[in-house]
Design a protein around this motif. Sequence first.
Motif, PDB file in Angstrom:
ATOM      1  N   CYS A  10      72.087  14.701  46.894  1.00 24.64           N
ATOM      2  CA  CYS A  10      72.248  13.881  45.681  1.00 24.64           C
ATOM      3  C   CYS A  10      71.899  14.705  44.446  1.00 24.64           C
ATOM      4  O   CYS A  10      72.574  15.675  44.152  1.00 24.64           O
ATOM      5  N   ASP A  11      70.831  14.351  43.751  1.00 22.34           N
ATOM      6  CA  ASP A  11      70.497  15.030  42.497  1.00 22.34           C
ATOM      7  C   ASP A  11      69.791  16.366  42.681  1.00 22.34           C
ATOM      8  O   ASP A  11      69.954  17.279  41.889  1.00 22.34           O
ATOM      9  N   GLU A  44      72.358  17.840  35.637  1.00 22.84           N
ATOM     10  CA  GLU A  44      72.476  16.557  34.963  1.00 22.84           C
ATOM     11  C   GLU A  44      72.759  15.478  35.972  1.00 22.84           C
ATOM     12  O   GLU A  44      72.281  14.385  35.902  1.00 22.84           O
ATOM     13  N   LEU A  45      73.569  15.788  36.946  1.00 21.18           N
ATOM     14  CA  LEU A  45      74.063  14.767  37.851  1.00 21.18           C
ATOM     15  C   LEU A  45      74.373  15.456  39.167  1.00 21.18           C
ATOM     16  O   LEU A  45      74.750  16.608  39.180  1.00 21.18           O
ATOM     17  N   ALA A  46      74.190  14.725  40.255  1.00 23.13           N
ATOM     18  CA  ALA A  46      74.537  15.231  41.570  1.00 23.13           C
ATOM     19  C   ALA A  46      75.901  15.871  41.455  1.00 23.13           C
ATOM     20  O   ALA A  46      76.869  15.193  41.223  1.00 23.13           O
ATOM     21  N   SER A  47      75.993  17.151  41.551  1.00 25.53           N
ATOM     22  CA  SER A  47      77.226  17.748  41.090  1.00 25.53           C
ATOM     23  C   SER A  47      77.403  19.186  41.499  1.00 25.53           C
ATOM     24  O   SER A  47      76.656  19.728  42.293  1.00 25.53           O
ATOM     25  N   ARG A  48      78.410  19.741  40.894  1.00 29.59           N
ATOM     26  CA  ARG A  48      78.697  21.152  41.163  1.00 29.59           C
ATOM     27  C   ARG A  48      77.596  22.053  40.636  1.00 29.59           C
ATOM     28  O   ARG A  48      77.608  23.245  40.876  1.00 29.59           O
ATOM     29  N   ASP A  49      76.659  21.484  39.884  1.00 25.55           N
ATOM     30  CA  ASP A  49      75.533  22.281  39.409  1.00 25.55           C
ATOM     31  C   ASP A  49      74.755  22.855  40.589  1.00 25.55           C
ATOM     32  O   ASP A  49      74.107  23.889  40.472  1.00 25.55           O
ATOM     33  N   LEU A  83      76.869  12.503  48.459  1.00 21.26           N
ATOM     34  CA  LEU A  83      78.121  12.767  47.771  1.00 21.26           C
ATOM     35  C   LEU A  83      78.783  13.966  48.419  1.00 21.26           C
ATOM     36  O   LEU A  83      78.157  15.002  48.593  1.00 21.26           O
ATOM     37  N   GLY A 136      65.833   5.348  45.707  1.00 18.09           N
ATOM     38  CA  GLY A 136      66.801   4.907  44.705  1.00 18.09           C
ATOM     39  C   GLY A 136      68.113   4.473  45.340  1.00 18.09           C
ATOM     40  O   GLY A 136      68.794   3.590  44.840  1.00 18.09           O
ATOM     41  N   GLY A 137      68.450   5.101  46.443  1.00 18.34           N
ATOM     42  CA  GLY A 137      69.737   4.819  47.076  1.00 18.34           C
ATOM     43  C   GLY A 137      69.660   4.002  48.353  1.00 18.34           C
ATOM     44  O   GLY A 137      70.682   3.524  48.847  1.00 18.34           O
TER      45      GLY A 137
END
Lengths: 331, 148
Positions: A10-11, A44-49, A83, A136-137
């Motif tokens: 996730c994050d 910033e967000l669960a992501s490609r980061d 994700l 949270g999830g």
Amino acid sequence: MIILGIETSCDETAAAVLRDGKEILSNVVYSQDIHSQYGGVVPELASRDHIKNIIPVVRKSLDDADLSLSDLEAIAVTQSPGLIGSLLVGLSFAKSLSFSLDIPLIAVNHLEGHIYANFLTHPEFNPPLLGLIVSGGHTDLLIIEERGKYQLLGSTLDDACGEAFDKVGNLLELSYPGGPEIEKLALKGNPNAIPFPVGSVKEYDFSFSGLKTSVLYYLRKLTEEEKEKQKANIAASFQKTAVTMLVKKSIKAMREFKIMKIAVSGGVAANECLRERFFREAKKEGFEVYFPHKIICTDNAAMIAACGYDHYKRGDIASLSVKAEPTETIY
Amino acid sequence: MKKKFHSKSAKETIELGEEFAGVLKQGDIVAFYGELGSGKTTLIKGICKGFGIEKGVKSPSFVFLRIYKSRYTLYHFDFYRLKRKEELVNAGFDEFFFNSGIVLLEWADKLGNLLPESRFEVVMEIRSENEREIQISHTERREWSMEG
């Protein structure tokens, strides 16, 4: 045995190194601190980061453990649920590392990881026991029959418990994430000031959406001035009600299944009000309750490595063609 | 075409969602607007029920996306935690908008001009405790009808 755990469902971009599945040699979650020392980008967000942060995080986990890549003997990675894009980063990275170092790859379910946060903290306890995963999830009540074998009793039908904390935090105009903010504010309020309804969801399921809406309706009736005055009382009363929901169902399940032991984990397990209430009820009702160390309540890779170690011992090694599964459960 | 519906309970909101499911086709995108507690997830529960999905439909606020399978694949997004709309592209979520399935977007207002142009719009408002006004429209000339 030295095992590296990786978590990107996730994050959080996280990595940890464990010895023999028990001893935490390092436990790294990407943060501003790592950003300045090792590079990467502030996520910033669960992501490609995750792509930009995974190498700095793994590097720091090795540095903290005073080890190098060649010391690793296995890699455990979160493969489900989460994700897809986020899971894939950790999984692909773990696969490449497993292939290049020629060491086993172990696929771990994130929820089973949360259960292992407790095994990691309390190596002495043995199933069967009840499990409560609150984050949270997720909000899941389950029976831990043995390590690796779980039976789901109930789950939230709408909002997860941690999500309700955050959203009520938002209604009270607190900063994000709302959970710790509500906990802080609640210390200054009266938990019995407002009787929010506990609700009546059948069996072992939970519902937190109704509680959130009750807070909303309550706030709508107040003037700005009253709101300011009542904020701490609302936070305390909401928190007490949410905790009551979790504790009540847990005790009901412990009685019905005659398993008087419960392991609570997930981000919400760091909440002091929840901990105190569980310990108090445990004394009164005669059950045992376990919580993980606070640092491994929220998403982390130490729990993934601990869980992966058990899979490894059972010979449960993943092939390099294993896929990320966004929705797979352990029940 | 814009239609207004009134719901007096969560149950009625779910029934409206079930009916709305009958309007939706493969490739449709539905943008949901409304404050916390206005019933977005409840309406989506109803839509999923209309597609025969009764279990596991819950808020994706923390996980951003839940995927449900029926005769169509339903992508249930929630952008509650999105801080900047660019994060959407960074996370690769926009790729789902052009997938073959039905896309349901909670907190669609956070997407600004990244929202696909052709879409249903569902605006939910709290009228009183339990009462909601639900307004449904389509951004293009799409034929649809609902009794409510």
